[in-house]
Design a protein around this motif. Structure first.
Motif, mmCIF file in Angstrom:
data_model
loop_
_atom_site.group_PDB
_atom_site.id
_atom_site.type_symbol
_atom_site.label_atom_id
_atom_site.label_comp_id
_atom_site.label_asym_id
_atom_site.label_seq_id
_atom_site.Cartn_x
_atom_site.Cartn_y
_atom_site.Cartn_z
ATOM 1 N N MET A 297 0.839 -1.207 0.000
ATOM 2 C CA MET A 297 0.000 0.000 0.000
ATOM 3 C C MET A 297 0.877 1.262 0.000
ATOM 4 S SD MET A 297 -3.207 -0.965 -0.034
ATOM 5 C CE MET A 297 -4.284 0.204 0.794
ATOM 6 N N GLU A 298 1.899 1.224 -0.808
ATOM 7 C CA GLU A 298 2.900 2.297 -0.842
ATOM 8 C C GLU A 298 2.495 3.370 -1.855
ATOM 9 O OE1 GLU A 298 7.670 2.785 -1.970
ATOM 10 O OE2 GLU A 298 6.560 0.982 -2.529
ATOM 11 N N ASN A 299 2.139 4.535 -1.335
ATOM 12 C CA ASN A 299 1.796 5.670 -2.184
ATOM 13 C C ASN A 299 3.114 6.366 -2.558
ATOM 14 O OD1 ASN A 299 0.891 8.057 -3.344
ATOM 15 N ND2 ASN A 299 -0.845 8.239 -1.962
ATOM 16 N N PHE A 300 3.640 6.044 -3.732
ATOM 17 C CA PHE A 300 5.021 6.433 -4.036
ATOM 18 C C PHE A 300 5.150 7.505 -5.114
ATOM 19 C CE2 PHE A 300 3.967 3.358 -7.226
ATOM 20 C CZ PHE A 300 4.692 3.725 -8.344
ATOM 21 N N PHE A 301 4.041 7.828 -5.841
ATOM 22 C CA PHE A 301 4.211 8.745 -6.977
ATOM 23 C C PHE A 301 2.899 9.460 -7.282
ATOM 24 C CE2 PHE A 301 4.528 9.800 -11.518
ATOM 25 C CZ PHE A 301 5.794 10.360 -11.577
ATOM 26 N N SER A 302 3.013 10.748 -7.588
ATOM 27 C CA SER A 302 1.848 11.542 -8.001
ATOM 28 C C SER A 302 2.094 12.105 -9.391
ATOM 29 C CB SER A 302 1.611 12.697 -7.030
ATOM 30 O OG SER A 302 1.329 12.203 -5.747
ATOM 31 N N TYR A 303 1.054 12.030 -10.217
ATOM 32 C CA TYR A 303 1.089 12.609 -11.561
ATOM 33 C C TYR A 303 -0.090 13.567 -11.634
ATOM 34 C CZ TYR A 303 0.650 12.675 -16.713
ATOM 35 O OH TYR A 303 0.553 13.061 -18.043
ATOM 36 N N GLY A 304 0.160 14.831 -11.295
ATOM 37 C CA GLY A 304 -0.942 15.769 -11.125
ATOM 38 C C GLY A 304 -1.827 15.273 -9.982
ATOM 39 N N GLN A 305 -3.108 15.034 -10.280
ATOM 40 C CA GLN A 305 -4.032 14.545 -9.259
ATOM 41 C C GLN A 305 -4.141 13.007 -9.235
ATOM 42 O OE1 GLN A 305 -7.620 16.684 -8.209
ATOM 43 N NE2 GLN A 305 -7.273 18.087 -9.918
ATOM 44 N N VAL A 306 -3.318 12.361 -10.025
ATOM 45 C CA VAL A 306 -3.331 10.890 -10.095
ATOM 46 C C VAL A 306 -2.306 10.318 -9.110
ATOM 47 C CG1 VAL A 306 -3.068 8.877 -11.591
ATOM 48 C CG2 VAL A 306 -3.988 11.015 -12.521
ATOM 49 N N GLU A 307 -2.771 9.416 -8.236
ATOM 50 C CA GLU A 307 -1.886 8.776 -7.252
ATOM 51 C C GLU A 307 -1.606 7.331 -7.665
ATOM 52 O OE1 GLU A 307 -0.578 10.339 -4.622
ATOM 53 O OE2 GLU A 307 -1.641 12.196 -5.116
ATOM 54 N N PHE A 308 -0.340 6.930 -7.580
ATOM 55 C CA PHE A 308 0.056 5.557 -7.889
ATOM 56 C C PHE A 308 0.377 4.811 -6.591
ATOM 57 C CE2 PHE A 308 0.643 7.566 -11.965
ATOM 58 C CZ PHE A 308 0.364 6.561 -12.884
ATOM 59 N N ILE A 309 -0.262 3.652 -6.400
ATOM 60 C CA ILE A 309 -0.081 2.842 -5.193
ATOM 61 C C ILE A 309 0.574 1.514 -5.570
ATOM 62 C CG2 ILE A 309 -1.206 1.828 -3.159
ATOM 63 C CD1 ILE A 309 -1.708 4.862 -3.438
ATOM 64 N N ASN A 310 1.716 1.249 -4.961
ATOM 65 C CA ASN A 310 2.429 -0.012 -5.197
ATOM 66 C C ASN A 310 2.084 -1.004 -4.084
ATOM 67 O OD1 ASN A 310 4.285 -2.075 -5.676
ATOM 68 N ND2 ASN A 310 5.942 -0.963 -4.655
ATOM 69 N N ASP A 311 1.262 -1.994 -4.418
ATOM 70 C CA ASP A 311 0.898 -3.037 -3.465
ATOM 71 C C ASP A 311 1.327 -4.403 -4.013
ATOM 72 O OD1 ASP A 311 -0.343 -3.804 -0.974
ATOM 73 O OD2 ASP A 311 -2.015 -4.602 -2.127
ATOM 74 N N SER A 312 2.572 -4.465 -4.492
ATOM 75 C CA SER A 312 3.085 -5.715 -5.063
ATOM 76 C C SER A 312 3.077 -6.850 -4.048
ATOM 77 C CB SER A 312 4.512 -5.506 -5.595
ATOM 78 O OG SER A 312 5.001 -6.687 -6.178
ATOM 79 N N LYS A 313 3.081 -6.494 -2.739
ATOM 80 C CA LYS A 313 3.013 -7.505 -1.682
ATOM 81 C C LYS A 313 1.626 -8.153 -1.619
ATOM 82 C CE LYS A 313 5.027 -9.387 2.057
ATOM 83 N NZ LYS A 313 4.089 -10.461 2.349
ATOM 84 N N GLY A 314 0.670 -7.621 -2.366
ATOM 85 C CA GLY A 314 -0.663 -8.236 -2.426
ATOM 86 C C GLY A 314 -0.602 -9.506 -3.248
ATOM 87 N N THR A 315 -0.238 -10.619 -2.602
ATOM 88 C CA THR A 315 0.017 -11.863 -3.326
ATOM 89 C C THR A 315 -1.117 -12.882 -3.213
ATOM 90 O OG1 THR A 315 1.238 -12.697 -1.408
ATOM 91 C CG2 THR A 315 2.532 -11.644 -3.158
ATOM 92 N N ASN A 316 -2.248 -12.468 -2.635
ATOM 93 C CA ASN A 316 -3.410 -13.354 -2.615
ATOM 94 C C ASN A 316 -4.689 -12.509 -2.691
ATOM 95 O OD1 ASN A 316 -4.267 -12.739 0.235
ATOM 96 N ND2 ASN A 316 -2.279 -13.659 0.666
ATOM 97 N N ILE A 317 -5.804 -13.185 -2.857
ATOM 98 C CA ILE A 317 -7.074 -12.491 -3.134
ATOM 99 C C ILE A 317 -7.513 -11.621 -1.963
ATOM 100 C CG2 ILE A 317 -9.539 -12.867 -3.572
ATOM 101 C CD1 ILE A 317 -8.627 -15.348 -5.258
ATOM 102 N N ASP A 318 -7.413 -12.131 -0.744
ATOM 103 C CA ASP A 318 -7.831 -11.344 0.418
ATOM 104 C C ASP A 318 -7.020 -10.060 0.552
ATOM 105 O OD1 ASP A 318 -9.916 -12.900 1.348
ATOM 106 O OD2 ASP A 318 -9.199 -12.829 3.412
#
Length: 437
Positions: A297-318
């Protein structure tokens, strides 16, 4: 001289090799890529008197492992070896052992940080960082060993036990490894297998599958949960605040770790802190200021009003469901290795809460078919197979003047295209910066 075979030359295997050499074993490191071959290993098993066989967690039960078992050679994993080394050398540091389907890395890392903030010497080990046995061997002076254990690492527990054990939660995963879900869930509970009444097992009453396995717990049960029930939880949530026994700990909205999954994680962190005797003020201050983990759930980058969230650790459905629920109509990027799980729960949450979906990896076709079947409109599905193509497409469609959340939460593991979730997350972050800078 005693002899041991270590099968697998990853972090765990190399750590086991170092520890065994310190214990004056002659060690044969078997790894078909960088060590002795499995064929050589078989010859060693048949012709040498092998006392111990260490199986690295990522290694499946191949013919070599089966032969060791058939010959009556004891097969254990690195955490069992580390526990034995600790016991033989009378190392006094306490063990906090953490497993579960989701949240274990956050709880492990943040527990270690909290302990250090409170003045204790502590290190993370096991499924993250260094192998448990190597950490114990190299750091006998520590007050606490904070051990993250996967189900793979708990399969061959014999004597291992922890001063504080916990199973964060249980959800479908790893069905390519286990007979069924009950098999997988039961293995997780090996984390408390040998505990006595003077050692703690923290039970999450919000997890139905954990409660079903209460009879497997031999340690002193400490109940926590999202609500107060007849289990009389010692840590729970009420009116947006976390309480311990009859004491206010913190307000959820002021905590730096956001989302329902992190609220559950904080219950465990609070409980561990209080069991150890860390002052409430210090726990509160820590949870109000601590930073989120990379790839979670890493909010690492903004492009204007667009936020990019890196949740690569999300390795299962839950895990991905929790991530989706934390945002309002996110644009989701997901997919990866096919674990042969039922994708229906993922498809349903995408239908209910996702604006558009961009699919990658082995399960992309399966997900596309499933989403169309339940009515997710075709023009909102982009089956592009790779992250590079996804970011290229997003670049042509995204307007930075409009508020959007781009959530990368794959819902499965990375092995079809990447070495691990860390590499996958780094590739995603680099591609985002490359296309949107």
């Amino acid at each position: 001289m005693k002899k041991a075979v270590v099968f697998g030359a990853g972090v765990s295997g190399k750590g086991s090799e170092k520890t065994l050499k310190r214990m004056e074993y002659e060690v044969f490191l078997v790894d078909d890529k960088i060590g002795l071959s499995s064929k050589d290993g078989m010859e060693i098993l048949l012709n040498d008197k092998i006392d111990l066989f260490i199986k690295s967690p990522g290694v499946p039960y191949t013919e070599l492992v089966k032969k060791a078992l058939e010959l009556g050679i004891e097969v254990i994993d690195d955490i069992e070896l580390g526990y034995r080394y600790k016991k033989i050398n009378r190392i006094s540091g306490k063990i906090i052992a953490i497993t579960g389907t989701n949240g274990k890395t956050t709880i492990t890392t943040k527990t270690q940080e909290l302990l250090e903030k409170a003045g204790y010497k502590a290190k993370v080990c096991g499924n993250i960082g260094y192998s448990f046995s190597e950490t114990v061997m190299e750091n006998p002076e520590l007050d606490y060993y904070v051990l993250e254990a996967s189900s793979y690492q708990l399969e061959n527990v014999k004597e291992f036990k922890a001063d504080i054990s916990l199973v964060v939660n249980l959800a479908p995963d790893h069905l390519t490894r286990y007979r069924d879900l009950d098999h997988y869930y039961n293995i997780k509970f090996n984390i408390g297998k040998n505990q006595k009444e003077n050692e703690y097992f923290i039970v999450n009453t919000s997890c139905t599958e954990s409660l079903k396995r209460e009879s497997m717990i031999s340690g002193k049960k400490i109940f926590i949960g999202m609500n107060k029930t007849d289990k009389n939880e010692c840590v729970w949530v009420e009116n947006g605040s976390i309480f311990y026994v009859d004491e206010f700990i913190l307000e959820e909205k002021l905590a730096s770790l956001k989302g329902k999954h992190n609220l559950e994680n904080m219950l465990f962190i609070v409980c561990i802190g209080k069991l150890i005797g860390i002052p409430t003020e210090l726990i509160r201050e820590f949870l109000y200021s601590t930073k989120t983990l990379e790839h979670r759930m890493e909010n690492f980058f903004s492009y204007g009003q667009v936020e990019f969230i890196n949740d690569s650790k999300g390795t299962n459905i839950d895990s991905t469901r929790f991530a989706i629920e934390a945002f309002e109509q996110p644009i989701l990027i997901c997919g990866g290795y096919d674990k042969e799980l039922d994708l229906t729960p993922l498809e349903k949450i995408i239908l209910e809460r996702v604006k558009e979906v961009y699919l990658i990896g082995d399960i992309s076709d399966k997900l596309e078919i499933g989403l169309k079947k339940i009515g997710f409109s075709e023009e909102r599905i982009f089956n592009l197979k790779t992250l590079d193509k996804v970011l290229e497409k997003l670049k042509s469609r995204i307007d930075k003047n409009y508020k959007e959340t781009i959530l990368f939460s794959p819902a499965t593991s990375s092995f079809d295209q990447f070495k691990n979730f860390e590499e996958r997350g780094k590739v995603f972050k680099n591609l985002v910066k490359s296309y949107f800078n």
